[in-house]
Scaffold this motif. Structure first.
Motif, PDB file in Angstrom:
ATOM      1  N   ASP A   1       0.827  -1.214   0.000  1.00 40.29           N
ATOM      2  CA  ASP A   1       0.000   0.000   0.000  1.00 40.29           C
ATOM      3  C   ASP A   1       0.858   1.259   0.000  1.00 40.29           C
ATOM      4  N   ALA A   2       1.928   1.250   0.802  1.00 37.58           N
ATOM      5  CA  ALA A   2       2.810   2.417   0.870  1.00 37.58           C
ATOM      6  C   ALA A   2       3.502   2.656  -0.471  1.00 37.58           C
ATOM      7  N   ILE A   3       3.923   1.577  -1.134  1.00 39.03           N
ATOM      8  CA  ILE A   3       4.570   1.727  -2.442  1.00 39.03           C
ATOM      9  C   ILE A   3       3.566   2.225  -3.474  1.00 39.03           C
ATOM     10  N   GLU A   4       2.339   1.740  -3.394  1.00 39.11           N
ATOM     11  CA  GLU A   4       1.300   2.232  -4.312  1.00 39.11           C
ATOM     12  C   GLU A   4       1.059   3.727  -4.108  1.00 39.11           C
ATOM     13  N   GLU A   5       1.068   4.170  -2.860  1.00 37.10           N
ATOM     14  CA  GLU A   5       0.929   5.601  -2.574  1.00 37.10           C
ATOM     15  C   GLU A   5       2.084   6.394  -3.187  1.00 37.10           C
ATOM     16  N   GLU A   6       3.302   5.844  -3.104  1.00 33.62           N
ATOM     17  CA  GLU A   6       4.459   6.511  -3.709  1.00 33.62           C
ATOM     18  C   GLU A   6       4.297   6.630  -5.221  1.00 33.62           C
ATOM     19  N   VAL A   7       3.837   5.548  -5.855  1.00 34.03           N
ATOM     20  CA  VAL A   7       3.617   5.567  -7.308  1.00 34.03           C
ATOM     21  C   VAL A   7       2.613   6.662  -7.663  1.00 34.03           C
ATOM     22  N   ASN A   8       1.516   6.717  -6.923  1.00 35.07           N
ATOM     23  CA  ASN A   8       0.502   7.740  -7.200  1.00 35.07           C
ATOM     24  C   ASN A   8       1.064   9.135  -6.991  1.00 35.07           C
ATOM     25  N   ALA A   9       1.825   9.322  -5.925  1.00 35.06           N
ATOM     26  CA  ALA A   9       2.370  10.653  -5.625  1.00 35.06           C
ATOM     27  C   ALA A   9       3.352  11.109  -6.698  1.00 35.06           C
ATOM     28  N   VAL A  10       4.262  10.232  -7.120  1.00 38.82           N
ATOM     29  CA  VAL A  10       5.235  10.634  -8.132  1.00 38.82           C
ATOM     30  C   VAL A  10       4.544  10.847  -9.475  1.00 38.82           C
ATOM     31  N   THR A  11       3.539  10.042  -9.782  1.00 39.53           N
ATOM     32  CA  THR A  11       2.808  10.192 -11.042  1.00 39.53           C
ATOM     33  C   THR A  11       2.050  11.512 -11.092  1.00 39.53           C
ATOM     34  N   LEU A  12       1.432  11.875  -9.964  1.00 38.18           N
ATOM     35  CA  LEU A  12       0.629  13.095  -9.908  1.00 38.18           C
ATOM     36  C   LEU A  12       1.439  14.332  -9.532  1.00 38.18           C
ATOM     37  N   GLY A  13       2.674  14.132  -9.102  1.00 34.54           N
ATOM     38  CA  GLY A  13       3.508  15.272  -8.694  1.00 34.54           C
ATOM     39  C   GLY A  13       3.014  15.906  -7.409  1.00 34.54           C
ATOM     40  N   ILE A  14       2.627  15.081  -6.436  1.00 35.08           N
ATOM     41  CA  ILE A  14       2.125  15.595  -5.159  1.00 35.08           C
ATOM     42  C   ILE A  14       3.014  15.097  -4.016  1.00 35.08           C
ATOM     43  N   GLY A  15       2.721  15.558  -2.814  1.00 35.25           N
ATOM     44  CA  GLY A  15       3.485  15.138  -1.645  1.00 35.25           C
ATOM     45  C   GLY A  15       4.944  15.528  -1.794  1.00 35.25           C
ATOM     46  N   PRO A  16       5.843  14.592  -1.527  1.00 33.25           N
ATOM     47  CA  PRO A  16       7.270  14.926  -1.584  1.00 33.25           C
ATOM     48  C   PRO A  16       7.766  15.216  -3.007  1.00 33.25           C
ATOM     49  N   TYR A  17       6.923  15.001  -4.002  1.00 34.39           N
ATOM     50  CA  TYR A  17       7.300  15.205  -5.402  1.00 34.39           C
ATOM     51  C   TYR A  17       6.744  16.504  -5.987  1.00 34.39           C
ATOM     52  N   ARG A  18       6.058  17.273  -5.187  1.00 30.21           N
ATOM     53  CA  ARG A  18       5.375  18.459  -5.706  1.00 30.21           C
ATOM     54  C   ARG A  18       6.319  19.543  -6.225  1.00 30.21           C
ATOM     55  N   ASP A  19       7.551  19.582  -5.740  1.00 26.12           N
ATOM     56  CA  ASP A  19       8.474  20.642  -6.149  1.00 26.12           C
ATOM     57  C   ASP A  19       9.313  20.289  -7.372  1.00 26.12           C
ATOM     58  N   PHE A  20       9.123  19.088  -7.929  1.00 31.24           N
ATOM     59  CA  PHE A  20       9.885  18.689  -9.105  1.00 31.24           C
ATOM     60  C   PHE A  20       9.143  19.097 -10.364  1.00 31.24           C
ATOM     61  N   GLY A  21       9.835  19.832 -11.227  1.00 33.34           N
ATOM     62  CA  GLY A  21       9.249  20.230 -12.504  1.00 33.34           C
ATOM     63  C   GLY A  21       9.489  19.174 -13.561  1.00 33.34           C
ATOM     64  N   PRO A  22       8.923  19.393 -14.755  1.00 29.62           N
ATOM     65  CA  PRO A  22       9.057  18.421 -15.844  1.00 29.62           C
ATOM     66  C   PRO A  22      10.515  18.109 -16.204  1.00 29.62           C
ATOM     67  N   SER A  23      11.404  19.063 -16.028  1.00 32.52           N
ATOM     68  CA  SER A  23      12.810  18.832 -16.380  1.00 32.52           C
ATOM     69  C   SER A  23      13.583  18.127 -15.258  1.00 32.52           C
ATOM     70  N   GLN A  24      12.898  17.792 -14.176  1.00 31.61           N
ATOM     71  CA  GLN A  24      13.562  17.181 -13.023  1.00 31.61           C
ATOM     72  C   GLN A  24      13.111  15.735 -12.795  1.00 31.61           C
ATOM     73  N   ASP A  25      12.752  15.061 -13.865  1.00 35.13           N
ATOM     74  CA  ASP A  25      12.286  13.680 -13.758  1.00 35.13           C
ATOM     75  C   ASP A  25      13.314  12.771 -13.102  1.00 35.13           C
ATOM     76  N   GLN A  26      14.593  12.958 -13.430  1.00 32.40           N
ATOM     77  CA  GLN A  26      15.642  12.108 -12.856  1.00 32.40           C
ATOM     78  C   GLN A  26      15.723  12.281 -11.348  1.00 32.40           C
ATOM     79  N   GLU A  27      15.614  13.517 -10.870  1.00 33.40           N
ATOM     80  CA  GLU A  27      15.675  13.781  -9.435  1.00 33.40           C
ATOM     81  C   GLU A  27      14.467  13.172  -8.728  1.00 33.40           C
ATOM     82  N   ALA A  28      13.292  13.305  -9.349  1.00 36.68           N
ATOM     83  CA  ALA A  28      12.084  12.713  -8.767  1.00 36.68           C
ATOM     84  C   ALA A  28      12.205  11.191  -8.730  1.00 36.68           C
ATOM     85  N   LEU A  29      12.761  10.606  -9.765  1.00 32.45           N
ATOM     86  CA  LEU A  29      12.945   9.160  -9.808  1.00 32.45           C
ATOM     87  C   LEU A  29      13.912   8.697  -8.719  1.00 32.45           C
TER      88      LEU A  29
END
Length: 74
Positions: free
Chosen positions: A9-37
């Motif tokens: 469940d926690a990993i699924e939440e991470e997938v959703n967050a990184v996909t939607l750009g929310i939570g800890p991923y909200r500050d990553f822009g389109p050019s920062q995919d590597q950093e978000a990954l």
């Protein structure tokens, strides 16, 4: 296996967050995919390591586990 379900469940939440750009991923822009990954990978590994740690604790024989209701030493 509750711990495994919680981890999934926690990993699924991470997938959703990184996909939607929310939570800890909200500050990553389109050019920062590597950093978000990189952050995503680290967070997923943290979840997996925590699950392994919990599983090891559950797998310990009862005689090696610390007593839960023992009286303090005199």
């Amino acid at each position: 296996m509750v711990a495994g379900r919680e981890t999934a469940d926690a990993i699924e939440e991470e997938v959703n967050a990184v996909t939607l750009g929310i939570g800890p991923y909200r500050d990553f822009g389109p050019s920062q995919d590597q950093e978000a990954l990189k952050l995503f990978t680290q967070r997923v590994e943290d979840h997996r390591n925590e699950q392994r740690r919990r599983q090891q604790q559950l797998d310990q024989p009862a005689d090696h586990a610390p007593p839960t209701d023992a009286a303090p030493p005199a």
